[in-house]
Design an enzyme around this catalytic site. Structure first.
Site, PDB file in Angstrom:
ATOM      1  N   GLU A 285      -3.231   8.910  39.611  1.00  0.00           N
ATOM      2  CA  GLU A 285      -4.333   9.557  39.226  1.00  0.00           C
ATOM      3  C   GLU A 285      -5.677   8.210  39.229  1.00  0.00           C
ATOM      4  OE1 GLU A 285      -4.935  12.611  38.973  1.00  0.00           O
ATOM      5  OE2 GLU A 285      -2.903  13.421  38.000  1.00  0.00           O
ATOM      6  N   CYS A 324     -14.090  10.153  37.189  1.00  0.00           N
ATOM      7  CA  CYS A 324     -12.819  10.250  38.330  1.00  0.00           C
ATOM      8  C   CYS A 324     -13.751  11.034  39.295  1.00  0.00           C
ATOM      9  CB  CYS A 324     -11.782  10.348  38.120  1.00  0.00           C
ATOM     10  SG  CYS A 324     -11.195  10.884  36.622  1.00  0.00           S
TER      11      CYS A 324
HETATM   12  P1  NAP Z   1      -8.527  -0.199  36.751  1.00  0.00           P
HETATM   13  O1  NAP Z   1      -8.908  -1.838  37.735  1.00  0.00           O
HETATM   14  O2  NAP Z   1      -7.337   0.486  38.274  1.00  0.00           O
HETATM   15  O3  NAP Z   1      -7.072  -0.318  35.814  1.00  0.00           O
HETATM   16  C1  NAP Z   1      -6.600   1.342  35.435  1.00  0.00           C
HETATM   17  C2  NAP Z   1      -5.562   0.730  34.405  1.00  0.00           C
HETATM   18  O4  NAP Z   1      -4.861  -0.186  34.943  1.00  0.00           O
HETATM   19  C3  NAP Z   1      -6.251  -0.449  33.289  1.00  0.00           C
HETATM   20  O5  NAP Z   1      -5.493  -0.076  31.744  1.00  0.00           O
HETATM   21  C4  NAP Z   1      -5.769  -1.892  33.783  1.00  0.00           C
HETATM   22  O6  NAP Z   1      -5.720  -3.197  32.247  1.00  0.00           O
HETATM   23  C5  NAP Z   1      -4.583  -1.585  33.856  1.00  0.00           C
HETATM   24  N1  NAP Z   1      -3.414  -2.330  35.108  1.00  0.00           N
HETATM   25  C6  NAP Z   1      -3.777  -3.484  35.839  1.00  0.00           C
HETATM   26  N2  NAP Z   1      -3.075  -4.007  36.513  1.00  0.00           N
HETATM   27  C7  NAP Z   1      -2.305  -3.782  36.236  1.00  0.00           C
HETATM   28  C8  NAP Z   1      -0.805  -4.042  36.740  1.00  0.00           C
HETATM   29  N3  NAP Z   1      -0.650  -4.708  37.668  1.00  0.00           N
HETATM   30  N4  NAP Z   1      -0.138  -3.031  36.064  1.00  0.00           N
HETATM   31  C9  NAP Z   1       0.045  -2.023  35.151  1.00  0.00           C
HETATM   32  N5  NAP Z   1      -1.183  -2.057  34.555  1.00  0.00           N
HETATM   33  C10 NAP Z   1      -2.604  -2.429  35.235  1.00  0.00           C
HETATM   34  O7  NAP Z   1      -9.390   0.923  37.144  1.00  0.00           O
HETATM   35  P2  NAP Z   1     -10.829   1.006  35.927  1.00  0.00           P
HETATM   36  O8  NAP Z   1     -11.572  -0.194  36.531  1.00  0.00           O
HETATM   37  O9  NAP Z   1     -10.502   0.870  34.599  1.00  0.00           O
HETATM   38  O10 NAP Z   1     -10.768   2.674  35.583  1.00  0.00           O
HETATM   39  C11 NAP Z   1     -11.688   3.273  36.936  1.00  0.00           C
HETATM   40  C12 NAP Z   1     -10.641   3.647  38.259  1.00  0.00           C
HETATM   41  O11 NAP Z   1     -10.430   4.592  37.583  1.00  0.00           O
HETATM   42  C13 NAP Z   1     -11.846   4.589  39.461  1.00  0.00           C
HETATM   43  O12 NAP Z   1     -11.348   4.094  39.838  1.00  0.00           O
HETATM   44  C14 NAP Z   1     -11.336   5.989  38.919  1.00  0.00           C
HETATM   45  O13 NAP Z   1     -11.815   6.381  40.022  1.00  0.00           O
HETATM   46  C15 NAP Z   1      -9.887   6.575  38.031  1.00  0.00           C
HETATM   47  N6  NAP Z   1     -10.161   7.091  37.366  1.00  0.00           N
HETATM   48  C16 NAP Z   1      -9.606   7.743  38.044  1.00  0.00           C
HETATM   49  C17 NAP Z   1      -9.162   9.397  37.176  1.00  0.00           C
HETATM   50  C18 NAP Z   1      -8.113  10.838  37.584  1.00  0.00           C
HETATM   51  O14 NAP Z   1      -7.545  11.170  36.481  1.00  0.00           O
HETATM   52  N7  NAP Z   1      -7.960  10.186  38.418  1.00  0.00           N
HETATM   53  C19 NAP Z   1      -9.518   9.475  36.089  1.00  0.00           C
HETATM   54  C20 NAP Z   1     -11.344   8.128  35.238  1.00  0.00           C
HETATM   55  C21 NAP Z   1     -10.626   7.152  36.214  1.00  0.00           C
HETATM   56  P3  NAP Z   1      -6.463  -3.532  32.118  1.00  0.00           P
HETATM   57  O15 NAP Z   1      -8.305  -2.715  31.510  1.00  0.00           O
HETATM   58  O16 NAP Z   1      -6.184  -5.112  31.332  1.00  0.00           O
HETATM   59  O17 NAP Z   1      -6.792  -4.782  33.402  1.00  0.00           O
END
Ligand code: NAP
Length: 552
Positions: A285, A324
């Site tokens: 997602e 999102c």
């Molecule tokens: P993110 O930077 O992609 O991080 C998401 C998650 O992935 C965090 O728990 C992060 O951990 C983890 N992560 C990072 N690198 C990883 C790796 N190499 N391996 C495994 N896990 C890893 O996103 P965010 O900034 O938290 O969230 C904002 C984004 O999420 C926006 O782009 C938004 O559109 C999207 N979003 C989408 C939905 C949907 O349902 N489609 C819902 C909500 C948000 P750490 O925090 O420890 O780095």
């Protein structure tokens, strides 16, 4: 893309584990978040990353996962948690979900307080996250109970496969015997955790939750409340607070990953060598450039026009635009573009931005200073092809220091030329920001909506049902959810950005290509679908024992 900006910001935040606004005194006083692995609370080495109050910049907690044995934790989840859960029937597991919902409903005010301190949420924002998670758990408790005392699912009934009518086939779903790794984004620390856990636990698959570090405090406290209540079998629920470290390296056949976050991180997970080699099932997602489309016939002052304006403003400001599903692109007929832009701007001018502790505040800060910088950089990129149609003059947040708080004013832009603009369809600015794109014809409107490259949701506002039907057909292939709003439901729908547990959540292309929720349909992700072939007698017996998730 927005995700790339986000990644750069995150490394600034956690490069040495200290956020820019943090003082040493703050960090010493802050709570250290432990992880719950192998049925033990465990602290990682060092102080790890700082979690901040985005209103003040103070550190409220820290989390480190350094040195934690994730391989052993997964083994425990699979061998202890998974086995115990699968001994229970669907109905028994549904009952556990109901108990979790009750345990979380009690301290609701406490969750709101944490959401304010660590996410900058107003009460209304926190309610979307907290009440959304409790509601989702209750929903799955209710519909899961209907699956009764079965241990498997079936997809339809036995079918004849050969000349011999006694040789039959039946599709059966067997719960996976691995662990479900749930990786969540920062913006929904509660709902992200429980909307995934509800489905996974109902399926009988133990949960290993990895909240985004920056807002993991709420997720950790909620897990702690559920563990303390003694509702779940040992090993059924684990949480990792802090960076993911070598998490992906230890997954194996039977494990799944449900990821929510930026498209960039999603791509890295899907492209991870071990995950690819082992063919680990991954649901993504990711981010999305959602749109709202005002029908060609809608005139200023009409019910659809007014509902449209209200929804755009709500989506820009609810959770400070950090959803999102939030509306990023506002498609309006060129003939009413000025009127629509003015109406949105007028409503935005009444939004009070500031400390969410003040009851008159409508919109709090974004999650932290790095995210504020990312949003500001994103606005600058949008401004290369769009002009600012609304931004408050002399912006000053209520009851907050603008130098220490992660405040971004609501900002509406309007493209100079809808046909030429491309950055608007590419950059996800994860904050209170949207861009108006005037369109000349119906076909142009649909083409613009589709340029998001695959989105989670679009809402179309029109009093013309023939137009709404055409929009459904034209936008269906590039969207996971479409809200077709005429005046009769203008007041009764829950909101463009609200994800309902009974409806599928996810979108194609850039949005990740995943599917979550959708009622009992969501269970299939946690089951192996097996084509069983055998005699009529054998398969009839199997069919009797398996529950049909499509049955009323
Ligand atoms: P993110 O930077 O992609 O991080 C998401 C998650 O992935 C965090 O728990 C992060 O951990 C983890 N992560 C990072 N690198 C990883 C790796 N190499 N391996 C495994 N896990 C890893 O996103 P965010 O900034 O938290 O969230 C904002 C984004 O999420 C926006 O782009 C938004 O559109 C999207 N979003 C989408 C939905 C949907 O349902 N489609 C819902 C909500 C948000 P750490 O925090 O420890 O780095």
């Amino acid at each position: 893309m927005g995700g790339a900006l986000g990644r750069a910001a995150r490394s600034r935040e956690t490069g040495d584990g200290i956020s820019m606004a943090t003082t040493v005194e703050d960090r010493v006083a802050a709570k250290v978040l432990q992880s719950y692995l192998g049925d033990k609370w465990q602290a990682g080495e060092g102080r790890g990353a700082a979690l901040v109050n985005p209103t003040t910049g103070e550190t409220v907690a820290s989390a480190s996962s350094q040195g934690l044995d994730l391989k052993a934790a997964f083994e425990y989840s699979r061998n202890v948690g998974g086995q115990a859960l699968r001994k229970l029937t669907y109905a028994q597991r549904a009952e556990l979900l109901g108990k979790i919902a009750d345990a979380l409903a009690g301290p609701r005010e406490q969750w709101f307080e944490i959401a304010r301190k660590n996410s900058g949420n107003t009460k209304a924002d926190a309610a979307i996250d907290v009440d959304g998670s409790i509601g989702t758990l209750k929903y799955f408790a209710k519909i899961g109970a209907k699956l009764g005392d079965a241990h498997m699912l079936r997809d339809g009934g036995p079918m004849r496969l050969a000349k011999d009518p006694n040789f039959q086939g039946l599709h059966v779903g067997v719960p996976l015997d691995g662990v479900a790794v749930h990786i969540n984004a920062f913006n929904f620390p509660a709902w992200g955790l429980w909307e995934k856990a509800a489905v996974s636990l109902l399926a009988g698959v133990p949960v290993f939750s990895k909240p985004a570090t920056s807002t993991s405090w709420l997720a950790q406290e909620m897990v702690s409340a559920v563990i303390e209540a003694g509702i779940l079998p040992e090993g059924a629920l684990s949480i990792l607070c802090g960076s993911p470290n070598d998490l992906l390296d230890h997954l194996r056949l039977g494990d799944v990953i449900a990821f929510t976050g930026s498209a960039d991180t999603g791509e890295r997970i899907r492209g991870h060598e071990h995950i690819g080699k082992q063919n680990i099932r991954v649901n993504l997602e990711a981010d999305s450039l959602n749109s709202a489309l005002l029908g060609p016939e809608a005139q200023p002052g009409s019910a659809e026009f007014n509902f449209f304006v209200r929804e755009v403003v709500r989506e820009m400001t609810s959770k400070t635009g950090q959803k999102c599903t939030a509306i990023r692109r506002v498609l309006v007929p060129a003939s009413v573009a000025t009127a629509a832009t003015d109406a949105i701007a007028a409503a935005l001018s009444k939004v009070v931005v500031g400390d969410p502790a003040n009851a008159i505040t409508n919109m709090g800060p974004v999650v932290n200073m790095p995210q504020r910088k990312t949003v500001e950089e994103g606005i600058a990129r949008l401004k290369t092809q769009a002009a600012v149609a609304y931004a408050p003059e002399n912006f000053a947040p209520l009851d907050a220091d603008p130098a220490r708080g992660a405040f971004v004013p609501p900002t509406l832009l309007k493209v100079k030329d809808s046909r030429q603009a491309d950055v608007i369809h590419d950059v996800e600015v994860f904050g209170p920001v949207a861009t108006v794109l005037p369109y000349a014809t119906q076909d142009e409107a649909f083409a613009l909506a589709r340029r998001g490259g695959g989105s989670l949701a679009a809402s179309v506002f029109s009093g013309d049902q023939a137009f709404l039907a055409e929009a459904a057909a034209a936008l269906g292939t590039t969207h996971g959810r479409l809200m077709l709003i005429d005046a009769s439901i203008g007041d009764s729908h829950p909101g463009h950005g609200i994800v309902l547990p009974s409806c599928m959540h996810g979108g194609p292309g850039r949005a990740g290509g995943g599917e979550e929720l959708g009622g009992l349909h969501g269970l299939w992700f946690y089951h192996q679908r097996v084509a069983m072939q055998g005699s009529t007698g054998t398969l009839s017996k199997l069919a009797e024992q398996a529950a049909d998730p499509r049955a009323e």
